[in-house]
Design an enzyme around this catalytic site. Structure first.
Site, PDB file in Angstrom:
ATOM      1  N   HIS A   1       0.855  -1.192   0.000  1.00  0.00           N
ATOM      2  CA  HIS A   1       0.000   0.000   0.000  1.00  0.00           C
ATOM      3  C   HIS A   1       0.890   1.241   0.000  1.00  0.00           C
ATOM      4  O   HIS A   1       1.996   1.232   0.558  1.00  0.00           O
ATOM      5  CB  HIS A   1      -0.869   0.028   1.255  1.00  0.00           C
ATOM      6  CG  HIS A   1      -2.000  -0.938   1.238  1.00  0.00           C
ATOM      7  ND1 HIS A   1      -3.222  -0.641   1.799  1.00  0.00           N
ATOM      8  CD2 HIS A   1      -2.122  -2.187   0.734  1.00  0.00           C
ATOM      9  CE1 HIS A   1      -4.031  -1.666   1.655  1.00  0.00           C
ATOM     10  NE2 HIS A   1      -3.378  -2.624   1.010  1.00  0.00           N
TER      11      HIS A   1
ATOM     12  N   GLU B   1       0.796   3.969   1.716  1.00  0.00           N
ATOM     13  CA  GLU B   1       1.181   4.449   3.049  1.00  0.00           C
ATOM     14  C   GLU B   1       2.316   3.621   3.637  1.00  0.00           C
ATOM     15  O   GLU B   1       3.267   4.166   4.215  1.00  0.00           O
ATOM     16  CB  GLU B   1      -0.005   4.401   4.015  1.00  0.00           C
ATOM     17  CG  GLU B   1      -1.175   5.272   3.607  1.00  0.00           C
ATOM     18  CD  GLU B   1      -2.234   4.517   2.815  1.00  0.00           C
ATOM     19  OE1 GLU B   1      -3.421   4.853   2.995  1.00  0.00           O
ATOM     20  OE2 GLU B   1      -1.893   3.622   2.027  1.00  0.00           O
TER      21      GLU B   1
ATOM     22  N   CYS C   1      -6.772   2.547   5.156  1.00  0.00           N
ATOM     23  CA  CYS C   1      -7.471   1.325   5.576  1.00  0.00           C
ATOM     24  C   CYS C   1      -7.015   0.969   7.001  1.00  0.00           C
ATOM     25  O   CYS C   1      -6.100   1.594   7.543  1.00  0.00           O
ATOM     26  CB  CYS C   1      -7.144   0.192   4.610  1.00  0.00           C
ATOM     27  SG  CYS C   1      -5.454  -0.424   4.747  1.00  0.00           S
TER      28      CYS C   1
ATOM     29  N   CYS D   1      -3.157   0.284   7.252  1.00  0.00           N
ATOM     30  CA  CYS D   1      -2.336   1.485   7.135  1.00  0.00           C
ATOM     31  C   CYS D   1      -2.522   2.416   8.334  1.00  0.00           C
ATOM     32  O   CYS D   1      -1.564   3.020   8.808  1.00  0.00           O
ATOM     33  CB  CYS D   1      -2.635   2.194   5.826  1.00  0.00           C
ATOM     34  SG  CYS D   1      -2.106   1.220   4.397  1.00  0.00           S
TER      35      CYS D   1
END
Length: 147
Positions: free
Chosen positions: A46, A48, A76, A79
């Protein structure tokens, strides 16, 4: 946030969900990333997490005190957990994520009483972030599904 949007555009060009992220300290970029789950075939790729990892390497430690994170989509749960654990000071995100957002859309992880609570603000360039996501998913539906 402009840099995070540019990174999101790079993600889209690579066939990834267009999310970009930048970590700064004192206005200087110390980490950045964009979604690479499809490219790298890794659930953890991801934007992040990639940006936080790069910032930790640049600053030689896992505590990102005094750092801010800018991301184009509401983080999410995974993260948001990484943001908590990295001790980031502030989080700014663009578009809300009603499907998986962990900073207010589905629930607010930061409100659960952990020993660290970053400041969070959503809606930063949200229209541009949402438009990028909408265009990506519309094109994907037109092509017939996932990458």
């Amino acid at each position: 946030m402009g840099r995070a949007l540019a990174l999101a555009e790079r993600a889209a060009a690579a066939g990834e969900v267009p999310v970009g992220c930048v970590v700064t300290r004192g206005g200087v970029v110390v980490g950045q990333g964009f979604n690479r789950r499809e490219t790298e075939r890794r659930a953890l790729a991801h934007a992040e997490l990639l940006a936080i990892d790069e910032a930790c390497r640049a600053l030689h430690g896992w505590r990102l005190h005094g750092c801010d994170l800018y991301v184009t989509l509401e983080p999410c749960p995974m993260c948001a957990g990484a943001i908590l654990n990295a001790r980031l000071a502030r989080v700014f995100f663009g578009a809300a994520d009603p499907t998986a957002g962990a900073m207010g859309s589905r629930f607010d992880l930061f409100a659960l009483g952990f020993n660290h609570r970053p400041e969070a603000q959503g809606g930063l360039l949200a229209d541009r972030s949402a438009a990028l996501l909408s265009a990506f998913f519309a094109a994907r539906r037109k092509r017939g599904g996932s990458p």
